[in-house]
Design a protein around this motif. Structure first.
Motif, PDB file in Angstrom:
ATOM      1  N   ILE A  29       1.320  -1.396  -0.004  1.00 13.04           N
ATOM      2  CA  ILE A  29      -0.253   0.025  -0.276  1.00 13.04           C
ATOM      3  C   ILE A  29       0.794   1.057   0.272  1.00 13.04           C
ATOM      4  CG2 ILE A  29      -1.644   1.716   1.126  1.00 13.04           C
ATOM      5  CD1 ILE A  29      -3.666  -1.380   1.839  1.00 13.04           C
ATOM      6  N   HIS A  30       1.427   1.236   0.910  1.00 12.39           N
ATOM      7  CA  HIS A  30       2.198   1.931   0.908  1.00 12.39           C
ATOM      8  C   HIS A  30       3.072   2.734  -0.664  1.00 12.39           C
ATOM      9  CE1 HIS A  30       5.492   5.727   2.898  1.00 12.39           C
ATOM     10  NE2 HIS A  30       6.498   4.762   2.229  1.00 12.39           N
ATOM     11  N   ASN A  69      -0.190   6.515  -4.113  1.00 15.18           N
ATOM     12  CA  ASN A  69      -1.058   7.580  -5.674  1.00 15.18           C
ATOM     13  C   ASN A  69      -2.057   6.223  -6.705  1.00 15.18           C
ATOM     14  OD1 ASN A  69       0.094  10.014  -4.516  1.00 15.18           O
ATOM     15  ND2 ASN A  69       2.145   9.976  -5.829  1.00 15.18           N
ATOM     16  N   GLN A  70      -1.309   5.183  -7.362  1.00 15.89           N
ATOM     17  CA  GLN A  70      -2.258   4.696  -7.870  1.00 15.89           C
ATOM     18  C   GLN A  70      -3.361   4.147  -6.842  1.00 15.89           C
ATOM     19  OE1 GLN A  70       1.443   4.697  -6.949  1.00 15.89           O
ATOM     20  NE2 GLN A  70       2.126   3.560  -8.958  1.00 15.89           N
ATOM     21  N   ILE A  71      -3.297   3.825  -6.285  1.00 13.48           N
ATOM     22  CA  ILE A  71      -3.934   3.605  -4.577  1.00 13.48           C
ATOM     23  C   ILE A  71      -5.107   4.063  -5.125  1.00 13.48           C
ATOM     24  CG2 ILE A  71      -5.124   2.607  -2.642  1.00 13.48           C
ATOM     25  CD1 ILE A  71      -2.753   0.919  -3.090  1.00 13.48           C
ATOM     26  N   ARG A  72      -5.048   5.182  -4.688  1.00 16.01           N
ATOM     27  CA  ARG A  72      -6.065   6.865  -4.212  1.00 16.01           C
ATOM     28  C   ARG A  72      -6.688   7.013  -5.646  1.00 16.01           C
ATOM     29  NH1 ARG A  72      -2.659   9.546  -2.534  1.00 16.01           N
ATOM     30  NH2 ARG A  72      -3.224   9.988  -0.304  1.00 16.01           N
ATOM     31  N   ILE A 128      -5.171   5.578   6.512  1.00 12.69           N
ATOM     32  CA  ILE A 128      -2.854   4.411   6.990  1.00 12.69           C
ATOM     33  C   ILE A 128      -2.222   5.178   6.492  1.00 12.69           C
ATOM     34  CG2 ILE A 128      -2.309   2.753   5.229  1.00 12.69           C
ATOM     35  CD1 ILE A 128      -4.763   0.967   5.160  1.00 12.69           C
ATOM     36  N   GLU A 129      -2.621   6.018   5.602  1.00  9.72           N
ATOM     37  CA  GLU A 129      -1.106   7.127   5.149  1.00  9.72           C
ATOM     38  C   GLU A 129      -1.230   7.629   6.364  1.00  9.72           C
ATOM     39  OE1 GLU A 129      -0.204  10.108   1.697  1.00  9.72           O
ATOM     40  OE2 GLU A 129      -2.242   9.679   1.710  1.00  9.72           O
ATOM     41  N   GLU A 130      -2.324   8.534   7.561  1.00 11.24           N
ATOM     42  CA  GLU A 130      -1.671   8.755   8.626  1.00 11.24           C
ATOM     43  C   GLU A 130      -0.990   8.232   9.464  1.00 11.24           C
ATOM     44  OE1 GLU A 130      -2.143  12.569   8.645  1.00 11.24           O
ATOM     45  OE2 GLU A 130      -2.570  12.595   6.922  1.00 11.24           O
ATOM     46  N   GLU A 131      -1.849   7.229   9.830  1.00 15.54           N
ATOM     47  CA  GLU A 131      -1.295   7.355  11.287  1.00 15.54           C
ATOM     48  C   GLU A 131      -0.503   5.253  11.481  1.00 15.54           C
ATOM     49  OE1 GLU A 131      -4.598   4.739  12.831  1.00 15.54           O
ATOM     50  OE2 GLU A 131      -5.541   6.939  12.832  1.00 15.54           O
ATOM     51  N   CYS A 132       0.379   4.855   9.761  1.00 18.25           N
ATOM     52  CA  CYS A 132       0.777   3.387   9.588  1.00 18.25           C
ATOM     53  C   CYS A 132       2.091   3.741   8.341  1.00 18.25           C
ATOM     54  CB  CYS A 132       0.225   2.430   8.959  1.00 18.25           C
ATOM     55  SG  CYS A 132      -1.791   1.998  10.339  1.00 18.25           S
TER      56      CYS A 132
END
Length: 108
Positions: free
Chosen positions: A77-78, A82-85, A103-107
């Motif tokens: 995911i990380h 951008n592709q996932i978004r 997930i982006e903010e926390e992980c």
């Protein structure tokens, strides 16, 4: 044995009024479970042949370990935020976008 990332040690429980701070600790964030839920959202879209393309076919192969060591979901995911978004925006998936942002903010 329970993973420490899922169970805070006694006396360190998060205050619901205070958002978790990933720079202090990942304890209690359960990033692996969030990543697994997000992967289910991704697969719901890309397993539909009408919504897939060469990139998503490669993504599925990579997720399965077909092009080297199998990465964990959070890393995958990380590496493809951008592709996932774009996938979720294209298909107007507000729930998946909210989870991706969390997930982006926390992980990540």
């Amino acid at each position: 044995m329970t993973c420490r990332c899922k169970t805070p040690p006694p006396g360190t429980e998060a205050n619901p009024a205070t958002p978790p701070d990933r720079y202090v600790s990942f304890i209690g964030l359960d990033c692996d479970a969030k990543a697994a839920r997000l992967m289910a959202h991704i697969r719901r879209h890309i397993d539909d042949p009408e919504r897939s393309n060469a990139f998503w076919e490669y993504f599925k192969k990579k997720a399965a370990g077909g092009s080297g060591p199998r990465p964990d979901a959070l890393f995958l995911i990380h590496s493809n935020l951008n592709q996932i978004r774009e996938l979720f925006e294209t298909h107007t998936d507000a729930d998946a976008l909210a989870l991706l942002e969390r997930i982006e903010e926390e992980c990540c």
